[in-house]
Write an enzyme that holds these catalytic residues in place. Structure first.
Site, PDB file in Angstrom:
ATOM      1  CB  SER A   1      -0.579   0.115   1.149  1.00  0.00           C
ATOM      2  OG  SER A   1      -1.989   0.989   1.088  1.00  0.00           O
TER       3      SER A   1
ATOM      4  CG  ASP B   1      -2.882   4.053  -1.806  1.00  0.00           C
ATOM      5  OD1 ASP B   1      -3.505   3.886  -2.752  1.00  0.00           O
ATOM      6  OD2 ASP B   1      -2.928   3.433  -0.694  1.00  0.00           O
TER       7      ASP B   1
ATOM      8  CG  ASP C   1      -2.703  -0.146  -2.532  1.00  0.00           C
ATOM      9  OD1 ASP C   1      -2.627   0.744  -2.384  1.00  0.00           O
ATOM     10  OD2 ASP C   1      -3.659  -1.322  -1.937  1.00  0.00           O
TER      11      ASP C   1
ATOM     12  CG  ASP D   1      -6.225   0.535  -1.055  1.00  0.00           C
ATOM     13  OD1 ASP D   1      -5.489   1.644  -0.893  1.00  0.00           O
ATOM     14  OD2 ASP D   1      -6.193  -0.373  -0.335  1.00  0.00           O
TER      15      ASP D   1
END
Length: 370
Positions: free
Chosen positions: A121, A276, A278, A280
């Site tokens: 993430s 961000d 990834d 999400d």
């Protein structure tokens, strides 16, 4: 060992990375307390055995696997696929990097038993992670976390079996998720009743993927929605797990959106936004009358989303976590909507929402019967 760094050796080998509701996350390196291929293979083995135990048709329904742009993510994803297929579990594996929502989408779309996203993430570049989604499309919650963790512990004492991906494909155990799958996600988003495309909008947007995997789909969906004035930060558009232009790849961190706001000034954009790595998380800055950009807090963005969504569907269910603003509850009350509050994390928001929604449907069904 050569430098006799006992503290580092103890840190790496004195314990194991703990598997929890957020899956695994840690620094990449040698030892059971780090992210590496052995730890990933043991984790995948434990997950596979747990799925076979808990879900009757897990092997045939399969697991969706995707990954972000960090240096080891593709290898970790492929190792996960090799382990699961060796256990006889069908795998749907993305043929390239994928945003976390695109991978999670596959659970419901393909009726899979679970999904795995290899991503850390918004953590610093030395980290990686292993997120697990359950058959309902939400991240796992108890008791699945402890159940998987126990199976992982068992896996550390047993031989590991991997099936080469080409053999898995020949045996019908591996399905590559190619461009048509990504286009299915795109089509599904565009068919949402919550979106109202505007072909006449003159809103100007600047965007950054923050060296992550969000750019292709974000730009495509914005264009689909009628936004013609969209510019991306070129230096941050392509996946790069070293995150060379940001100190910390979290758009909510101070300074992380400096480049996208600078681009915004150069093209006089109305808003600057970011995902961000990834994709999400979402952050927004809006242009003030003086030409500078004002970062909105996550609570402010959430409240704006809530108001927009409830204006279109006032009899809806909305919720937020205990660390978020209570303003959403007031907005919901004003619209006559149902509101709920949960513990912190996407996993609680989605799982509680599904439970509440199911209860509401059941209640309506009972009322119709009587």
């Amino acid at each position: 060992m050569e430098s006799n760094d006992e503290r580092e050796l103890k840190d790496r080998f004195g314990s194991r990375l703990a598997f929890g509701t957020a899956g695994l996350r840690g620094k990449v390196g040698a030892g059971p307390n780090r992210m590496n291929r052995l730890v990933i293979q043991e984790t995948a083995t434990g997950l596979g055995h747990y799925l076979l135990q808990q879900i009757n048709d897990a092997a045939s329904r399969g697991v969706v696997i995707g990954y972000d742009g960090r240096p080891d993510s593709k290898q970790f994803a492929h190792d996960t696929a090799s382990i699961l297929t060796a256990l006889g579990i069908k795998v749907y594996l993305t043929y390239k990097v994928a945003a976390t929502p695109i991978v999670a989408f596959g659970v419901r779309e393909l009726n899979a038993a679970a999904a795995v996203v290899v991503t850390a993430s918004h953590n610093p570049p030395e980290y990686n992670g292993f997120k697990v989604y359950w058959e309902n499309g939400a991240q796992i919650i108890p008791p699945h976390d402890s159940g998987i963790a126990a199976k992982i512990d068992d896996a550390t004492t047993q031989p590991l079996t991997l099936l080469p991906l080409d053999q898995a494909k020949q045996q019908g155990l591996l399905v590559w998720l190619e461009e048509d799958y990504y286009q299915t996600y795109r089509k599904t988003i565009n068919q949402s009743e919550l979106l109202t495309p505007d072909s006449d909008t003159d809103i100007s947007i600047v965007y950054t993927a923050m060296h992550g995997v969000g750019a292709d789909m974000a730009e495509t969906l914005l264009a689909d929605a009628g936004f013609k004035q969209v510019a991306s930060v070129a230096e941050q558009r392509e996946p790069d797990g070293t995150f060379p232009t940001v100190n910390f790849p979290n758009p909510e961190e101070a300074g992380a959106m400096d480049m996208v706001m600078a681009l915004g000034k150069s093209v006089d954009a109305d808003i600057a936004c970011a995902n961000d790595p990834d994709a999400d998380r979402f952050a927004v800055a809006v242009k003030r009358p003086d030409g500078e950009y004002q970062m909105l807090t996550g609570d402010q963005v959430g409240s704006l989303f809530g108001d927009y969504l409830l204006a279109g569907q006032p009899n809806s269910l909305v919720g937020n976590t205990i660390v978020s603003s209570r303003l959403l509850s007031s907005i919901a009350k004003a619209y006559g909507a149902e509101y709920y509050q949960t513990l912190t994390g996407f996993k609680w928001l989605t799982n509680v929402a599904m439970t509440q929604e199911s209860a509401a449907i059941h209640s309506c069904s009972l009322m119709r019967k009587h």
